[in-house]
Motif scaffolding. Structure first.
Motif, PDB file in Angstrom:
ATOM      1  N   THR A  42       0.821  -1.221   0.000  1.00 50.66           N
ATOM      2  CA  THR A  42       0.000   0.000   0.000  1.00 50.66           C
ATOM      3  C   THR A  42       0.850   1.265   0.000  1.00 50.66           C
ATOM      4  OG1 THR A  42      -1.822  -1.120   1.148  1.00 50.66           O
ATOM      5  CG2 THR A  42      -1.788   1.289   1.242  1.00 50.66           C
ATOM      6  N   TYR A  43       1.717   1.409   0.972  1.00 50.96           N
ATOM      7  CA  TYR A  43       2.456   2.661   1.159  1.00 50.96           C
ATOM      8  C   TYR A  43       3.724   2.681   0.319  1.00 50.96           C
ATOM      9  CZ  TYR A  43       5.038   6.432   3.453  1.00 50.96           C
ATOM     10  OH  TYR A  43       5.745   7.580   3.707  1.00 50.96           O
ATOM     11  N   ILE A  44       3.849   3.734  -0.508  1.00 50.78           N
ATOM     12  CA  ILE A  44       5.045   3.948  -1.329  1.00 50.78           C
ATOM     13  C   ILE A  44       5.798   5.131  -0.723  1.00 50.78           C
ATOM     14  CG2 ILE A  44       5.890   4.634  -3.611  1.00 50.78           C
ATOM     15  CD1 ILE A  44       3.367   3.316  -4.793  1.00 50.78           C
ATOM     16  N   PRO A  45       6.984   4.920  -0.163  1.00 54.52           N
ATOM     17  CA  PRO A  45       7.702   6.019   0.504  1.00 54.52           C
ATOM     18  C   PRO A  45       8.058   7.181  -0.415  1.00 54.52           C
ATOM     19  CG  PRO A  45       8.585   3.894   1.176  1.00 54.52           C
ATOM     20  CD  PRO A  45       7.661   3.637   0.033  1.00 54.52           C
ATOM     21  N   ASP A  46       8.387   6.888  -1.687  1.00 58.15           N
ATOM     22  CA  ASP A  46       8.771   7.968  -2.602  1.00 58.15           C
ATOM     23  C   ASP A  46       8.498   7.526  -4.032  1.00 58.15           C
ATOM     24  OD1 ASP A  46       9.799  10.119  -3.949  1.00 58.15           O
ATOM     25  OD2 ASP A  46      11.802  10.003  -3.070  1.00 58.15           O
ATOM     26  N   LEU A  47       7.594   8.230  -4.710  1.00 57.26           N
ATOM     27  CA  LEU A  47       7.257   7.885  -6.088  1.00 57.26           C
ATOM     28  C   LEU A  47       8.452   8.034  -7.024  1.00 57.26           C
ATOM     29  CD1 LEU A  47       3.772   9.627  -6.307  1.00 57.26           C
ATOM     30  CD2 LEU A  47       4.197   7.168  -6.423  1.00 57.26           C
ATOM     31  N   ALA A  48       9.436   8.810  -6.612  1.00 55.78           N
ATOM     32  CA  ALA A  48      10.611   8.990  -7.460  1.00 55.78           C
ATOM     33  C   ALA A  48      11.432   7.713  -7.582  1.00 55.78           C
ATOM     34  CB  ALA A  48      11.485  10.120  -6.917  1.00 55.78           C
ATOM     35  N   ASP A  49      11.281   6.804  -6.642  1.00 51.60           N
ATOM     36  CA  ASP A  49      11.964   5.506  -6.707  1.00 51.60           C
ATOM     37  C   ASP A  49      11.060   4.560  -7.488  1.00 51.60           C
ATOM     38  OD1 ASP A  49      13.208   3.079  -6.346  1.00 51.60           O
ATOM     39  OD2 ASP A  49      13.620   3.382  -4.210  1.00 51.60           O
ATOM     40  N   ALA A  50      11.166   4.604  -8.797  1.00 48.49           N
ATOM     41  CA  ALA A  50      10.232   3.902  -9.664  1.00 48.49           C
ATOM     42  C   ALA A  50      10.241   2.395  -9.443  1.00 48.49           C
ATOM     43  CB  ALA A  50      10.553   4.228 -11.125  1.00 48.49           C
ATOM     44  N   ALA A  51      11.412   1.832  -9.252  1.00 44.41           N
ATOM     45  CA  ALA A  51      11.503   0.383  -9.082  1.00 44.41           C
ATOM     46  C   ALA A  51      10.810  -0.063  -7.801  1.00 44.41           C
ATOM     47  CB  ALA A  51      12.961  -0.051  -9.081  1.00 44.41           C
ATOM     48  N   ALA A  52      11.056   0.653  -6.695  1.00 46.77           N
ATOM     49  CA  ALA A  52      10.430   0.294  -5.426  1.00 46.77           C
ATOM     50  C   ALA A  52       8.917   0.493  -5.484  1.00 46.77           C
ATOM     51  CB  ALA A  52      11.035   1.124  -4.297  1.00 46.77           C
ATOM     52  N   ALA A  53       8.486   1.587  -6.141  1.00 52.81           N
ATOM     53  CA  ALA A  53       7.051   1.849  -6.266  1.00 52.81           C
ATOM     54  C   ALA A  53       6.370   0.738  -7.050  1.00 52.81           C
ATOM     55  CB  ALA A  53       6.830   3.198  -6.946  1.00 52.81           C
ATOM     56  N   TRP A  54       6.993   0.291  -8.122  1.00 51.39           N
ATOM     57  CA  TRP A  54       6.409  -0.768  -8.938  1.00 51.39           C
ATOM     58  C   TRP A  54       6.330  -2.084  -8.161  1.00 51.39           C
ATOM     59  CZ3 TRP A  54       3.294  -1.712 -12.637  1.00 51.39           C
ATOM     60  CH2 TRP A  54       3.277  -2.951 -13.277  1.00 51.39           C
ATOM     61  N   THR A  55       7.334  -2.371  -7.357  1.00 51.46           N
ATOM     62  CA  THR A  55       7.314  -3.600  -6.552  1.00 51.46           C
ATOM     63  C   THR A  55       6.103  -3.622  -5.621  1.00 51.46           C
ATOM     64  OG1 THR A  55       9.719  -3.842  -6.625  1.00 51.46           O
ATOM     65  CG2 THR A  55       8.574  -4.937  -4.816  1.00 51.46           C
ATOM     66  N   ILE A  56       5.823  -2.493  -4.994  1.00 51.56           N
ATOM     67  CA  ILE A  56       4.687  -2.407  -4.071  1.00 51.56           C
ATOM     68  C   ILE A  56       3.365  -2.519  -4.839  1.00 51.56           C
ATOM     69  CG2 ILE A  56       3.479  -0.850  -2.473  1.00 51.56           C
ATOM     70  CD1 ILE A  56       6.352   0.181  -1.738  1.00 51.56           C
TER      71      ILE A  56
END
Length: 281
Positions: free
Chosen positions: A153-167
């Motif tokens: 659910t929670y994405i710490p920073d949309l600028a981190d595209a890879a981490a956002a996509w994983t979530i």
């Protein structure tokens, strides 16, 4: 007007136990009730069979488990074939049940949002770019996986595209076949205290309750819905719920709007309190 309730899976001649109190209250208040097979509707089975026990030539309100917009459309069509109709038509349900249908009208009262059509990575990256950097939450058109907060659910920073996509991908995986529409990204806003559920009939708030997740946290006395009311009325939806939370700066914000027919009633709210507000004509 008639109320429709889902059948009990093991005892199909009875109302599902979760809604039995509401059905009892409805009978006491002189409502006619009928039963529908929720599982048949949700699974895409023969909708005519699912509504076989509903009389013809009625206007009905459904009170039951959540249905996808597709399944609700099947319910509407099956009832129409019997000469009956839903008080909330299929188009209205779709607009109230899925965020893209109500977001524009309530954009001043709810976190900034962007969404995709489908689950493609390209559309997701475009939606992220529309919100810019910073924290956000991800969900689909109708539901989040907030109980998997850090995982899905929670994405710490949309600028981190890879981490956002994983979530986001994990959220879609957890939603499975229930995933609806596409990804919705909503700007994260810090809230304090429990959410409040408000119940609206024809654009007028008729009931304010605790949220079902926190039934022992009563709504505050200072909740002012004056500014929100014209926006809800402008949606032209017969029966909706609006969940609100207080931001840390003291401003109340819309967390979710949903169709009232499939919105859960907090356990400590008497069934008759809800049935009493429903329109009779």
């Amino acid at each position: 007007m008639m109320l429709l309730f889902p059948t009990d899976v093991l005892r199909p001649q009875r109302v599902d136990e979760h809604f039995a109190g509401e059905a009892q209250a409805a009978r006491a208040l002189d409502w006619s009730i009928a039963l529908v097979d929720h599982d048949a509707l949700a699974g895409g089975a023969d909708c005519a069979v699912a509504v076989a026990g509903v009389p013809a030539d009625e206007v009905v309100i459904y009170r039951g488990w959540m249905l996808s917009s597709r399944a609700y459309g099947g319910l509407a069509a099956a009832l129409a074939a019997r000469g009956s109709r839903l008080h909330t038509d299929a188009g209205q349900y779709h607009r109230g049940h899925e965020l893209p249908g109500w977001y524009a009208a309530l954009s001043a009262f709810t976190p900034a949002s962007a969404w995709t059509v489908g689950t493609g990575r390209g559309g997701f990256d475009t939606a992220c770019a529309a919100l810019g950097s910073g924290p956000a939450i991800v969900r689909d058109y109708s539901k989040s996986m907030k109980h998997y907060w850090h995982e899905a659910t929670y994405i710490p920073d949309l600028a981190d595209a890879a981490a956002a996509w994983t979530i986001a991908a994990r959220m879609a995986d957890l939603r499975g076949d229930d995933f609806t529409g596409g990804y919705v990204l909503r700007r994260y806003e810090p809230f304090t205290g429990a959410e409040v559920r408000t119940w609206w009939i024809g654009g007028v708030c008729r009931l304010v309750t605790a949220h079902p997740d926190t039934p022992n946290d009563p709504p505050p006395e200072d909740l002012d819905l004056t500014a929100l009311q014209p926006a809800i009325a402008g949606l032209d939806l017969p029966f909706v719920t609006v969940d609100l939370a207080r931001r840390t700066d003291g401003v109340w914000r819309v967390v979710e709007l949903g169709d009232g027919q499939v919105s859960d009633r907090p356990a400590n709210v008497a069934p008759e309190d809800l049935i009493t507000i429903l329109p009779r004509t």
